[in-house]
Design a protein around this motif. Structure first.
Motif, PDB file in Angstrom:
ATOM      1  N   TYR A  31      37.923  89.762  76.519  1.00 27.03           N
ATOM      2  CA  TYR A  31      39.109  88.935  76.279  1.00 27.03           C
ATOM      3  C   TYR A  31      40.370  89.684  76.699  1.00 27.03           C
ATOM      4  O   TYR A  31      41.233  89.149  77.402  1.00 27.03           O
ATOM      5  N   GLU A  32      40.461  90.936  76.304  1.00 22.52           N
ATOM      6  CA  GLU A  32      41.632  91.742  76.657  1.00 22.52           C
ATOM      7  C   GLU A  32      41.719  91.944  78.167  1.00 22.52           C
ATOM      8  O   GLU A  32      42.801  91.834  78.761  1.00 22.52           O
ATOM      9  N   SER A  33      40.582  92.220  78.798  1.00 24.97           N
ATOM     10  CA  SER A  33      40.566  92.449  80.241  1.00 24.97           C
ATOM     11  C   SER A  33      41.014  91.214  80.999  1.00 24.97           C
ATOM     12  O   SER A  33      41.807  91.294  81.956  1.00 24.97           O
ATOM     13  N   ASN A  34      40.530  90.055  80.570  1.00 27.11           N
ATOM     14  CA  ASN A  34      40.924  88.809  81.231  1.00 27.11           C
ATOM     15  C   ASN A  34      42.421  88.568  81.075  1.00 27.11           C
ATOM     16  O   ASN A  34      43.095  88.137  82.028  1.00 27.11           O
ATOM     17  N   ASN A  35      42.954  88.851  79.901  1.00 25.07           N
ATOM     18  CA  ASN A  35      44.383  88.665  79.672  1.00 25.07           C
ATOM     19  C   ASN A  35      45.217  89.588  80.558  1.00 25.07           C
ATOM     20  O   ASN A  35      46.268  89.199  81.082  1.00 25.07           O
ATOM     21  N   LEU A  36      44.735  90.823  80.746  1.00 28.46           N
ATOM     22  CA  LEU A  36      45.442  91.753  81.631  1.00 28.46           C
ATOM     23  C   LEU A  36      45.468  91.244  83.064  1.00 28.46           C
ATOM     24  O   LEU A  36      46.479  91.366  83.759  1.00 28.46           O
ATOM     25  N   VAL A  37      44.357  90.668  83.498  1.00 30.68           N
ATOM     26  CA  VAL A  37      44.312  90.097  84.847  1.00 30.68           C
ATOM     27  C   VAL A  37      45.327  88.968  84.989  1.00 30.68           C
ATOM     28  O   VAL A  37      46.055  88.877  85.985  1.00 30.68           O
ATOM     29  N   LEU A  38      45.397  88.111  83.982  1.00 30.00           N
ATOM     30  CA  LEU A  38      46.351  86.997  84.025  1.00 30.00           C
ATOM     31  C   LEU A  38      47.796  87.497  84.055  1.00 30.00           C
ATOM     32  O   LEU A  38      48.680  86.828  84.603  1.00 30.00           O
TER      33      LEU A  38
END
Length: 314
Positions: free
Chosen positions: A121-128
């Motif tokens: 979840y955190e990784s996806n948010n960083l990508v966004l």
């Protein structure tokens, strides 16, 4: 012929067919309206069987108006939306489901465990945010293999969780009020311990118990303080079993304390609306996969037929 009314507007065709083939005349709610107590009383004057969901609150007040045997069938495992007096009434047979969505919930539990520990979840948010680099994670992902898994509850969902946990070679301990009733778990190397021991020792904790008078706020602020600041805590049971506010406060204090919740959000909507890198919330979707819904409808319809044919009452 028995008359049935389904508050659930999208009951599956398989369930409808089972009921009709067993001489049950079915009327289905044409809207998403959830009847209140007065409307439920009126429905019970007309129908022998009511099919409801967890959003339908069944008050003991209906009993004043029930003079002949009725069936209330709920499309849920939990029964906390139906007053105890109704569940124990001689005139009302309360039917629920016990098996249909256990696999779905167990899979969801591990999706939360893995999502948090692998920082998905955190990784996806960083990508966004266009910050998609591993150096921006607040801490590295972790393996769950060989971790200590604490199980609160020993029912059907816990048994499915155990099957998955064994794939990851997890060390498992369990708290249940009646360990003598669950000796089958010993075959999977599960060790029974006190609630405090489970909370103190576990790397990952999962709660899978029904909401009752005894389990309401079982996990208090004091109990939350027993957990390590590196614990992953999962609750897919009813929200009132855990002091959610204190749980989130601990997550805010320690960004190494991970929380995964699958709950009804009404009471904590504001608290949980903030993004947190160590918290994942889903809105009570664990048990409603496409496959689970079909199994739930099918199981409930068969349980109704079984009850009418003299099977187990509750």
């Amino acid at each position: 012929m028995k008359e049935a009314y389904s508050v659930i507007s999208n009951l599956s065709q398989d369930a409808i067919t089972i009921l009709k083939n067993n001489n049950i005349q079915l009327t289905i709610n044409s809207s998403d309206h959830i009847p209140n107590t007065e409307e439920l009383i009126n429905l019970l004057q007309v129908y022998d069987i009511l099919i409801i969901g967890v959003k339908t609150i069944v008050s003991k007040d209906i009993l004043k108006h029930v003079s002949s045997p009725k069936i209330i069938a709920t499309l849920s495992i939990g029964l906390d939306h139906i007053d105890k007096e109704v569940r124990e009434s001689d005139l009302v047979h309360v039917i629920n489901i016990k098996d249909a969505n256990t696999i779905s919930v167990a899979e969801h539990i591990f999706s939360l465990i893995l999502g948090l520990n692998k920082r998905v979840y955190e990784s996806n948010n960083l990508v966004l945010q266009q910050k998609g680099h591993k150096k921006n994670l607040h801490e590295r992902p972790e393996d769950i293999s060989n971790k200590k898994l604490g199980l609160i509850g020993a029912g059907n969902i816990t048994k499915e969780v155990i099957k998955i946990a064994r794939v990851f070679n997890m060390q498992m301990s369990c708290y249940t009020r009646n360990p003598n009733n669950h000796k089958d778990l010993l075959e999977y190397d599960v060790v029974f311990k006190s609630l405090d021991e489970v909370l103190k020792e576990s790397d990952i904790i999962n709660v899978s118990i029904p909401l009752t008078e005894e389990t309401k706020y079982l996990i208090t602020k004091d109990k939350i303080e027993l957990m390590k600041p590196t614990t992953t805590f999962i609750n897919t049971s009813r929200v009132d079993i855990v002091d959610t506010k204190s749980l989130i406060e601990k997550a805010d204090k320690y960004n190494t304390f991970y929380v995964g919740l699958d709950i009804d959000l009404d009471e904590h909507k504001d608290l949980l609306s903030q993004y947190r890198e160590n918290v994942i919330i889903t809105p009570h979707t664990a048990g409603v996969s496409k496959q689970a819904i079909k199994r739930m409808d099918f199981e409930l319809a068969n349980n109704i037929v079984n009850c009418l044919n003299g099977g187990t009452r509750k």
